[in-house]
Enzyme design. Sequence first.
Site, PDB file in Angstrom:
ATOM      1  N   ASP A   9       0.863  -1.162   0.000  1.00  0.00           N
ATOM      2  CA  ASP A   9       0.000   0.000   0.000  1.00  0.00           C
ATOM      3  C   ASP A   9       0.911   1.228   0.000  1.00  0.00           C
ATOM      4  OD1 ASP A   9      -2.424   1.541   0.370  1.00  0.00           O
ATOM      5  OD2 ASP A   9      -1.814   1.784   2.458  1.00  0.00           O
ATOM      6  N   ASP A  11       0.030   5.144   1.325  1.00  0.00           N
ATOM      7  CA  ASP A  11      -0.054   6.025   2.491  1.00  0.00           C
ATOM      8  C   ASP A  11      -0.121   5.236   3.788  1.00  0.00           C
ATOM      9  OD1 ASP A  11      -0.173   8.754   1.381  1.00  0.00           O
ATOM     10  OD2 ASP A  11      -1.925   7.962   0.338  1.00  0.00           O
TER      11      ASP A  11
END
Length: 220
Positions: A9, A11
Amino acid sequence: MKLKALLFDLDGTLADTDRLHEQAWLEGLARYGIQADHHYYQTQISGGLNPEIVRRILPQLSEAEGETFLTQKEARFRELAAGVRPLPGLRELWNWAQNRGLRRALVSNAPRVNALFMLERLELSFDCVVLSEELPAGKPDPLPYRRALELLGLSPDEALAFEDSPSGVRSAVGAGIRAVALTTGHRPEALEQAGAFLSIANFTDPRLWGWLQNHHPTAP
């Protein structure tokens, strides 16, 4: 089966940006009289898709007004993230994976403009980039991770996912991929309840390295 890829991922996973997104969201919502806090951000916003969040929280906005809100919010985020740094241990993990021929993919709900901004700041290049906004469904749906596996030509048990939200963990686990959770924005209990088998503060955690050595112990 031997580990062949790491899926990340963006953020809160590659860098601790969740607090910056939170600030940008809360500033934007305050203009509409919504006095949100950290709990509100975690439960109503974190891990979601931007257009869906706006439709739910600001239903009074037209589609064009919602797009303008999001454009302003993401521009504010990029201002706040100008000096972003990778999480501790990420460079070491990156080099470890590269030396062993492991492929790397980005799987994110972030808008493309933010993803490109972040990858330039972090000086990272991936074998493939999968963005939820370019798919029929985003996280927590498993589709983004299934798409990454398809692009890499791998089965779920050949990959390891790194996530920071319950939504992201559910997406990875739903695609059959083992997930490690970064505790940059959520409690370990919530992440593990979503399906993560390990929760870590950053990539220096010896438990992570022990697992990696067991599943891909030697360099080529």
